[in-house]
Design an enzyme around this catalytic site. Structure first.
Site, PDB file in Angstrom:
ATOM      1  N   ALA A  99      -6.524  -4.622   7.510  1.00  0.00           N
ATOM      2  CA  ALA A  99      -7.513  -4.011   7.080  1.00  0.00           C
ATOM      3  C   ALA A  99      -9.010  -4.603   6.476  1.00  0.00           C
ATOM      4  CB  ALA A  99      -6.869  -2.805   6.101  1.00  0.00           C
TER       5      ALA A  99
ATOM      6  N   ASP B 229      -0.428  -5.490   9.215  1.00  0.00           N
ATOM      7  CA  ASP B 229      -1.572  -4.604   8.972  1.00  0.00           C
ATOM      8  C   ASP B 229      -2.881  -5.175   8.454  1.00  0.00           C
ATOM      9  OD1 ASP B 229      -2.819  -2.102   8.516  1.00  0.00           O
ATOM     10  OD2 ASP B 229      -1.761  -1.617   6.820  1.00  0.00           O
TER      11      ASP B 229
ATOM     12  N   TRP C  69       1.091  -1.214   0.115  1.00  0.00           N
ATOM     13  CA  TRP C  69       0.049   0.121   0.071  1.00  0.00           C
ATOM     14  C   TRP C  69       0.833   1.155  -0.060  1.00  0.00           C
ATOM     15  CZ3 TRP C  69      -1.806   2.549   4.956  1.00  0.00           C
ATOM     16  CH2 TRP C  69      -2.961   3.805   4.406  1.00  0.00           C
TER      17      TRP C  69
ATOM     18  N   LYS D 226     -13.169  -1.106   6.353  1.00  0.00           N
ATOM     19  CA  LYS D 226     -13.897  -1.950   5.617  1.00  0.00           C
ATOM     20  C   LYS D 226     -14.957  -3.048   6.054  1.00  0.00           C
ATOM     21  CE  LYS D 226     -10.356  -0.192   3.052  1.00  0.00           C
ATOM     22  NZ  LYS D 226      -9.392   0.658   3.438  1.00  0.00           N
TER      23      LYS D 226
HETATM   24  C1  LMR Z   1      -6.931   1.758  -0.643  1.00  0.00           C
HETATM   25  O1  LMR Z   1      -5.992   1.167  -0.598  1.00  0.00           O
HETATM   26  O2  LMR Z   1      -7.585   1.890  -1.493  1.00  0.00           O
HETATM   27  C2  LMR Z   1      -7.669   2.061   0.692  1.00  0.00           C
HETATM   28  O3  LMR Z   1      -6.986   1.393   1.738  1.00  0.00           O
HETATM   29  C3  LMR Z   1      -7.931   3.325   0.775  1.00  0.00           C
HETATM   30  C4  LMR Z   1      -6.804   4.156   1.039  1.00  0.00           C
HETATM   31  O4  LMR Z   1      -6.794   5.172   2.226  1.00  0.00           O
HETATM   32  O5  LMR Z   1      -5.741   4.251   0.365  1.00  0.00           O
END
Ligand code: LMR
Length: 394
Positions: A210, A208, A127, A243
């Site tokens: 999510a 992490d 990410w 989420k």
């Molecule tokens: C994403 O990866 O699209 C989500 O986790 C939203 C974000 O905050 O980046």
């Protein structure tokens, strides 16, 4: 002071969100930002959330401050959902944060406080905000191999070779499930091997999480994490309720610090509260209260689990619909790996130019690295999207 100020480059995910919003084409398809959507394109408030909010509205008697680390009942409720019985409560320190991003930021702050020269190793790819936050904090970072763009699968050999070179006292950041951006998850055997490697080398794992409940099930999605917690003395876990409970804008996150001894946990708890104090003092409570209500009430919890299961099934159905349509369009099994991955995301082997062509010519939006959000598809758009992908990537 700001005469020569220059704004940083926008986050690549949020830029797509903005561009999509500005596109007037009625048939546009949003496979960008990672939010769940229904078959008619909505991101609904979950039924149990609505019910819990009504309850909070009726029964809450004060908006007075809670505690710097947040409500212990919230720590126990969400922490319990994640860890089950895997860790004795007296080895745990916990911190409520604004969203999962807040938890990641505070985890990095804790690492920096405890060991300023620790290098944080992130998966390649990860990410984008992981690296951005580390850079903002000026923390050393490196990446380990994780995913092979050639096979669109986990690069297991690369992963274990790289983990074997991480130094004692460094941190390895893993994704609990539904790896973002690839959807390529670790097997239980991988978690076990990682636990063995990291404990032998004295490396701190940070996980992490999510997307609990978006891969195969609420319990199975954290089986690897729980296994890891039983193998290494210290683990950091960052949890997002965005989420899993659909509470995106309410910003509900939790940082769990699993420590080797109760004494260490007490000291870390003090540091965590202090880190919140320096950042924003008290964390937001409304969404955390809602999560606590849902998880502590059998009926609300059952309804939440049922709705989450429906969401998981829809994402998986769209994953298969896209893979099926790509089979038909290309007459090959070139995209079959999509079926084996988990959660909202997969990553198409597309160049930046191909991603741009999909946007320009077909109004199909995805992140520049080819990451697609499967929940952005509907039974109506899956075929058209597959046709466009097949033609752009031919
Ligand atoms: C994403 O990866 O699209 C989500 O986790 C939203 C974000 O905050 O980046």
């Amino acid at each position: 002071m700001f005469e020569h100020h220059r704004a940083p480059a926008p986050d690549p995910i949020l830029r797509v969100m903005q561009e999509f919003a500005e596109d007037p084409r009625p048939d546009k398809v949003d496979l960008g930002v990672g939010v769940y959507r229904t078959a008619d394109g909505r991101t609904p408030v979950m039924r149990a959330v609505k019910a819990a909010e009504r309850r909070v509205l009726e029964t809450q008697q004060t908006k007075g401050y809670v505690a710097l680390a947040g409500d212990p009942a919230f720590h126990a409720a969400l922490g319990g959902l994640v860890l089950g019985q895997a860790v004795a409560p007296d080895r745990l320190a916990a911190l409520a944060t604004p969203g999962g991003t807040g938890a990641v930021r505070q985890a990095f702050e804790l690492i920096r406080t405890a060991k300023p020269d620790a290098t944080v190793w992130t998966s390649a790819p990860t990410w984008p905000n992981h690296g951005a936050i580390l850079d903002t904090l000026g923390m050393p970072r490196r990446s380990y191999r994780y995913y092979s763009p050639d096979t669109s699968e986990l690069d297991r050999d690369g992963l274990f070779q790289d983990l074997a070179s991480v130094g004692a006292g460094d941190v390895v950041l893993l994704h609990g499930c539904c790896h973002n951006p690839t959807g390529a998850d670790l097997s239980l055997a991988d978690w076990q091997a990682i636990g063995r490697t990291l404990s032998q080398r004295g490396v701190l794992p940070m996980v992490d999480l999510a997307y609990q409940g978006f891969a195969t099930g609420i319990e199975t999605d954290v089986a690897g994490l729980r296994l890891l917690c039983s193998m290494v003395p210290e683990v950091l876990v960052t949890v997002s309720a965005s989420k899993t409970f659909g509470l995106y804008r309410d910003r509900v996150g939790l940082l769990l610090a699993i420590c080797g001894t109760p004494g260490a946990a007490r000291a870390v708890q003090g540091s965590l509260a202090w880190i919140n104090r320096q950042s924003y003092a008290f964390p937001p409570d409304h969404g955390a209260r809602v999560v606590t209500e849902i998880l502590s009430d059998a009926d609300l919890r059952a309804d939440w689990e049922a709705e989450l299961m429906g969401m998981r099934y829809r994402i998986r159905a769209m994953r298969h619909a896209l893979a099926d349509a790509l089979r038909r369009e290309t007459n090959t099994d070139r995209f079959d790996w999509l079926r084996a991955q988990n959660g909202l995301f997969s990553r198409l082997p597309a160049t930046a130019d191909q991603v741009e062509a999909l946007r320009r010519e077909h109004a199909i939006y995805m992140v520049g690295d080819g990451r697609i959000n499967l929940a952005g598809l509907t039974p109506d758009t899956a075929d058209r999207t597959a046709r466009a992908i097949a033609s752009a990537l031919s």
